[in-house]
Enzyme design. Structure first.
Site, PDB file in Angstrom:
ATOM      1  N   GLY A 111       5.265   6.368 -20.902  1.00  0.00           N
ATOM      2  CA  GLY A 111       4.807   6.308 -19.528  1.00  0.00           C
ATOM      3  C   GLY A 111       3.534   7.119 -19.390  1.00  0.00           C
ATOM      4  O   GLY A 111       3.271   8.005 -20.213  1.00  0.00           O
ATOM      5  N   GLN A 134      -2.958  12.026 -15.234  1.00  0.00           N
ATOM      6  CA  GLN A 134      -3.024  12.488 -16.626  1.00  0.00           C
ATOM      7  C   GLN A 134      -4.330  12.092 -17.300  1.00  0.00           C
ATOM      8  O   GLN A 134      -4.693  12.663 -18.329  1.00  0.00           O
ATOM      9  CB  GLN A 134      -1.852  11.935 -17.439  1.00  0.00           C
ATOM     10  CG  GLN A 134      -0.511  12.539 -17.045  1.00  0.00           C
ATOM     11  CD  GLN A 134       0.598  12.005 -17.921  1.00  0.00           C
ATOM     12  OE1 GLN A 134       1.156  10.961 -17.651  1.00  0.00           O
ATOM     13  NE2 GLN A 134       0.899  12.714 -18.994  1.00  0.00           N
ATOM     14  N   CYS A 168       6.157  15.357 -22.705  1.00  0.00           N
ATOM     15  CA  CYS A 168       5.065  14.854 -21.873  1.00  0.00           C
ATOM     16  C   CYS A 168       3.776  14.880 -22.676  1.00  0.00           C
ATOM     17  O   CYS A 168       3.491  15.874 -23.355  1.00  0.00           O
ATOM     18  CB  CYS A 168       4.930  15.734 -20.634  1.00  0.00           C
ATOM     19  SG  CYS A 168       3.600  15.245 -19.533  1.00  0.00           S
ATOM     20  N   LEU A 169       2.990  13.818 -22.592  1.00  0.00           N
ATOM     21  CA  LEU A 169       1.710  13.763 -23.309  1.00  0.00           C
ATOM     22  C   LEU A 169       0.764  14.872 -22.847  1.00  0.00           C
ATOM     23  O   LEU A 169      -0.131  15.274 -23.586  1.00  0.00           O
ATOM     24  CB  LEU A 169       1.042  12.400 -23.095  1.00  0.00           C
ATOM     25  CG  LEU A 169       1.798  11.186 -23.668  1.00  0.00           C
ATOM     26  CD1 LEU A 169       1.137   9.897 -23.225  1.00  0.00           C
ATOM     27  CD2 LEU A 169       1.889  11.253 -25.183  1.00  0.00           C
ATOM     28  N   HIS A 181       9.949  11.146 -13.951  1.00  0.00           N
ATOM     29  CA  HIS A 181       8.955  12.023 -14.590  1.00  0.00           C
ATOM     30  C   HIS A 181       7.539  11.617 -14.183  1.00  0.00           C
ATOM     31  O   HIS A 181       6.724  12.470 -13.787  1.00  0.00           O
ATOM     32  CB  HIS A 181       9.144  11.923 -16.119  1.00  0.00           C
ATOM     33  CG  HIS A 181       8.148  12.667 -16.941  1.00  0.00           C
ATOM     34  ND1 HIS A 181       8.508  13.688 -17.798  1.00  0.00           N
ATOM     35  CD2 HIS A 181       6.800  12.537 -17.068  1.00  0.00           C
ATOM     36  CE1 HIS A 181       7.420  14.153 -18.397  1.00  0.00           C
ATOM     37  NE2 HIS A 181       6.376  13.464 -17.971  1.00  0.00           N
ATOM     38  N   GLU A 182       7.248  10.311 -14.261  1.00  0.00           N
ATOM     39  CA  GLU A 182       5.886   9.848 -13.958  1.00  0.00           C
ATOM     40  C   GLU A 182       5.557   9.997 -12.473  1.00  0.00           C
ATOM     41  O   GLU A 182       4.436  10.359 -12.117  1.00  0.00           O
ATOM     42  CB  GLU A 182       5.699   8.392 -14.400  1.00  0.00           C
ATOM     43  CG  GLU A 182       5.878   8.133 -15.903  1.00  0.00           C
ATOM     44  CD  GLU A 182       5.061   9.046 -16.803  1.00  0.00           C
ATOM     45  OE1 GLU A 182       3.988   9.522 -16.388  1.00  0.00           O
ATOM     46  OE2 GLU A 182       5.510   9.308 -17.935  1.00  0.00           O
ATOM     47  N   HIS A 194       4.410  13.369 -11.565  1.00  0.00           N
ATOM     48  CA  HIS A 194       2.989  13.624 -11.867  1.00  0.00           C
ATOM     49  C   HIS A 194       2.099  13.333 -10.659  1.00  0.00           C
ATOM     50  O   HIS A 194       1.063  13.977 -10.465  1.00  0.00           O
ATOM     51  CB  HIS A 194       2.515  12.737 -13.024  1.00  0.00           C
ATOM     52  CG  HIS A 194       2.778  13.295 -14.395  1.00  0.00           C
ATOM     53  ND1 HIS A 194       2.257  14.497 -14.819  1.00  0.00           N
ATOM     54  CD2 HIS A 194       3.482  12.796 -15.442  1.00  0.00           C
ATOM     55  CE1 HIS A 194       2.650  14.708 -16.084  1.00  0.00           C
ATOM     56  NE2 HIS A 194       3.390  13.706 -16.475  1.00  0.00           N
TER      57      HIS A 194
HETATM   58 ZN    ZN Z   1       4.305  13.525 -18.307  1.00  0.00          ZN
END
Ligand code: ZN
Length: 160
Positions: free
Chosen positions: A48, A53, A91-92, A133-134, A137
């Site tokens: 995701g 991000q 998480c990236l 989670h997304e 953000h």
């Molecule tokens: Zn993330």
């Protein structure tokens, strides 16, 4: 159309802490952004990615849970949630860490697609976790803010 990889913002980048704005223009620029987000997510092998991000403060996420659900959700809102489970997340934007996070196990999300058509997605378990989670953000929240524990993961422990 030329695709472009975007740089994923990490760690202390203040943009990750800002609240994203509602998408109001459904034009070609938005479609290019969506394609770039898919490309960037695939390259990073993520499941995701949220627009902040890559430094874009718009309420837009892409997901790919490896079950043919590569989807963009624009202006997503969780309208129902129930159940609860603690499980691992990464998480990236928070490299080399993972943590245990409590999330709802069943959610319903209202959103619009790239052409501003109203849609709804029902999700359970892993997909529900990814979506929560997304969507966090978009409100400037990282999983590390709400995790019960956060662990450092060294390169050797990471799966190839
Ligand atoms: Zn993330």
């Amino acid at each position: 159309m030329k695709l472009a990889l975007r740089t994923i913002r990490t760690d202390e980048d203040p943009i990750l802490r800002k609240k994203s704005r509602t998408v109001e223009k459904f034009d070609d620029r938005l479609k290019t952004l969506i394609e770039d987000m898919y490309e960037t997510m695939d390259e990073a092998q993520g499941v995701g990615l949220a627009a902040p991000q890559i430094g874009i403060l718009k309420r837009l996420i892409v997901i790919d849970d490896n079950a043919d659900t590569r989807t963009v959700l624009i202006n997503p809102e969780i309208v129902e949630k129930d159940g609860s489970e603690v499980s691992y997340e990464a998480c990236l934007s928070v490299p080399e860490k993972q943590g245990e996070v409590e999330r709802a196990t069943h959610i319903i999300v209202d959103y619009v697609d790239a052409d501003n058509n109203k849609k709804q997605m029902e999700a359970t378990d892993m997909l529900a976790r990814i979506l929560q989670h997304e969507i966090d953000h978009l409100n400037g929240i990282l999983y590390t803010d709400i995790a019960k524990n956060v662990y450092v993961v060294t390169a050797e422990e990471k799966e190839e």
